[in-house]
Scaffold this active site. Structure first.
Site, PDB file in Angstrom:
ATOM      1  N   GLY A  57     -11.821   2.168  -3.062  1.00 34.30           N
ATOM      2  CA  GLY A  57     -13.061   1.408  -2.309  1.00 34.30           C
ATOM      3  C   GLY A  57     -14.323   1.845  -3.168  1.00 34.30           C
ATOM      4  O   GLY A  57     -14.597   1.346  -3.885  1.00 34.30           O
TER       5      GLY A  57
ATOM      6  N   LYS B 148       8.511  -0.247   3.957  1.00 31.72           N
ATOM      7  CA  LYS B 148       6.998   1.066   4.350  1.00 31.72           C
ATOM      8  C   LYS B 148       7.913   1.861   5.421  1.00 31.72           C
ATOM      9  O   LYS B 148       8.376   1.612   5.877  1.00 31.72           O
ATOM     10  CB  LYS B 148       6.395  -0.088   5.049  1.00 31.72           C
ATOM     11  CG  LYS B 148       4.975   0.345   4.918  1.00 31.72           C
ATOM     12  CD  LYS B 148       3.811  -0.207   3.953  1.00 31.72           C
ATOM     13  CE  LYS B 148       2.832   0.600   3.125  1.00 31.72           C
ATOM     14  NZ  LYS B 148       1.909  -0.466   2.053  1.00 31.72           N
TER      15      LYS B 148
ATOM     16  N   ALA C  82      -8.770  -4.313  -0.730  1.00 28.63           N
ATOM     17  CA  ALA C  82      -7.718  -3.622  -0.556  1.00 28.63           C
ATOM     18  C   ALA C  82      -6.985  -3.303   0.229  1.00 28.63           C
ATOM     19  O   ALA C  82      -6.308  -2.702  -0.075  1.00 28.63           O
ATOM     20  CB  ALA C  82      -7.581  -2.325  -1.046  1.00 28.63           C
TER      21      ALA C  82
HETATM   22  C1  HCI Z   1       0.970  -0.821  -1.722  1.00 28.34           C
HETATM   23  O1  HCI Z   1       1.243  -1.804  -1.991  1.00 28.34           O
HETATM   24  O2  HCI Z   1       0.569  -1.263  -0.030  1.00 28.34           O
HETATM   25  C2  HCI Z   1       1.923   0.353  -1.919  1.00 28.34           C
HETATM   26  C3  HCI Z   1       2.248   1.581  -3.355  1.00 28.34           C
HETATM   27  C4  HCI Z   1       3.601   0.713  -3.493  1.00 28.34           C
HETATM   28  C5  HCI Z   1       4.050   0.135  -3.837  1.00 28.34           C
HETATM   29  C6  HCI Z   1       5.907  -0.116  -4.696  1.00 28.34           C
HETATM   30  C7  HCI Z   1       6.364   0.968  -4.064  1.00 28.34           C
HETATM   31  C8  HCI Z   1       5.772   2.094  -3.397  1.00 28.34           C
HETATM   32  C9  HCI Z   1       4.343   2.037  -3.263  1.00 28.34           C
END
Ligand code: HCI
Length: 353
Positions: free
Chosen positions: A189, A80, A263
């Site tokens: 949402g 992330k 979500a």
């Molecule tokens: C997420 O699911 O939180 C973010 C979406 C995502 C999923 C996979 C790669 C980049 C971003």
């Protein structure tokens, strides 16, 4: 919060940060795992109280991405990016944001493909177009730029499937007439709210954005309540689609619905909150399972070569994954969150053996 405190309690692989003096942005990338494949996970851009908070959000969210990939059966690791902004994104001058994106692209380039980013809170397909053009390591470009477009509709599809599965587990086979409390009316949402209204649910909704509330009221007949009144509002289903970390033990003991499924990433502030919900007989759909639709869309389309139909079918499978988790939780008398983490651990251990 001291940075040491954050990283010492995190079992991930790498966490790197950079402060950009010129813009005042503090950029962090956390790579939790590359066991199943390159790490992937979105870029979150928002204001944080401290840099420690930003790093902690990045590491926790990166770990959730690992679990999300495993739960969705995707051949990727978890990572992330968090960009702690000096002011909210909407107040940034466009040139300042562009410079911040440039810095982020440099950082991504340095990781050289061990981590791919994508959209998250505060970023979208247009930003992914820029990042992809600069360094290549971004999923979720706009359709005009040759990407699969926003992951919001598939995320919402998955959350809707999760709400239905969790409601069935709680003894509500239909949502017709059920009171559903939606927290957060962003792209996901609002879409979830629309799908639930289509099933005859009575909507109660809250968002800091008055315009979004007005739309939900006009288009979907939602009853609008204050953002401070949403936790603990009496209803059948609670659907968190705003920021995470808001359900601690105290909030968990006050939630007044039979189901929690939404979500938001990292809905629970602690493991014990899951146990509080479970003891109270509230069916919680683990967040990283319920919100996996976005990852299925992005990785399915961009890595695995799936078309929209295959993506939709895989998103529908979220119901089966949840049913397995609910069965395990019942059999072992553990919370659904513990059951979900157990399935993830088993799957990672099996792959490592
Ligand atoms: C997420 O699911 O939180 C973010 C979406 C995502 C999923 C996979 C790669 C980049 C971003």
């Amino acid at each position: 919060m001291h940075i040491d405190e954050v990283v010492h309690s995190w079992p991930g692989r790498l966490c790197c940060s950079r402060f950009d003096e010129e813009t005042g942005a503090f950029l962090t990338i956390a790579v939790d795992s590359t066991q199943r494949g390159p790490a992937a996970g979105g870029t979150r851009a928002m204001v944080y109280e401290s840099f420690g908070d930003a790093v902690r959000d990045a590491t926790r969210l990166a770990s959730s991405m690992t679990s999300k990939m495993v739960a969705a059966g995707l051949p990727m690791g978890g990572g992330k990016s968090v960009i702690a902004l000096p002011v909210p994104r909407a107040q940034l001058e466009p040139e300042v944001w562009q410079r911040i994106l440039d810095r982020h692209a440099e950082n991504l380039a340095m990781l050289n493909g061990s981590y791919f980013t994508g959209p998250d809170i505060g970023t979208g397909p247009a930003d992914m177009d820029v990042l992809h053009q600069r360094c290549g390591f971004a999923f979720g470009r706009s359709e005009q730029a040759g990407g699969p477009g926003s992951s919001a509709p598939e995320t919402a599809h998955g959350v809707y499937v999760a709400v239905r599965a969790a409601a069935r587990e709680a003894g509500m086979p239909e949502l017709d007439g059920a009171t559903v409390v939606v927290q957060g009316l962003g792209a996901v949402g609002m879409d979830v709210a629309r799908r639930l209204a289509g099933q005859g649910a009575r909507l109660v909704a809250a968002d800091v954005d008055a315009l979004a509330c007005e739309r939900a009221a006009d288009e979907l007949g939602a009853r609008i309540i204050g953002v401070d009144d949403v936790l603990g509002f009496a209803g059948d289903v609670f659907v968190p689609c705003a920021v995470g970390n808001m359900v601690d033990d105290v909030v968990a003991s006050g939630i007044d619905t039979r189901v929690v499924a939404g979500a938001a990433n990292n809905v629970l502030a602690s493991d014990s909150a899951a146990r509080v919900l479970s003891r109270r007989g509230i069916v919680y759909a683990p967040d990283f399972v319920a919100n996996g639709g976005g990852a299925i869309h992005l990785i399915g389309r961009e890595v695995l070569g799936w078309g929209p139909e295959k993506v939709a079918a895989k998103v529908e499978d979220i119901a089966h994954t949840l049913e397995r988790i609910f069965r395990t939780a019942r059999a072992l008398r553990i919370s659904t969150d513990e059951a979900a983490h157990r399935l993830v651990r088993e799957s990672l251990d099996q792959a490592a053996a």
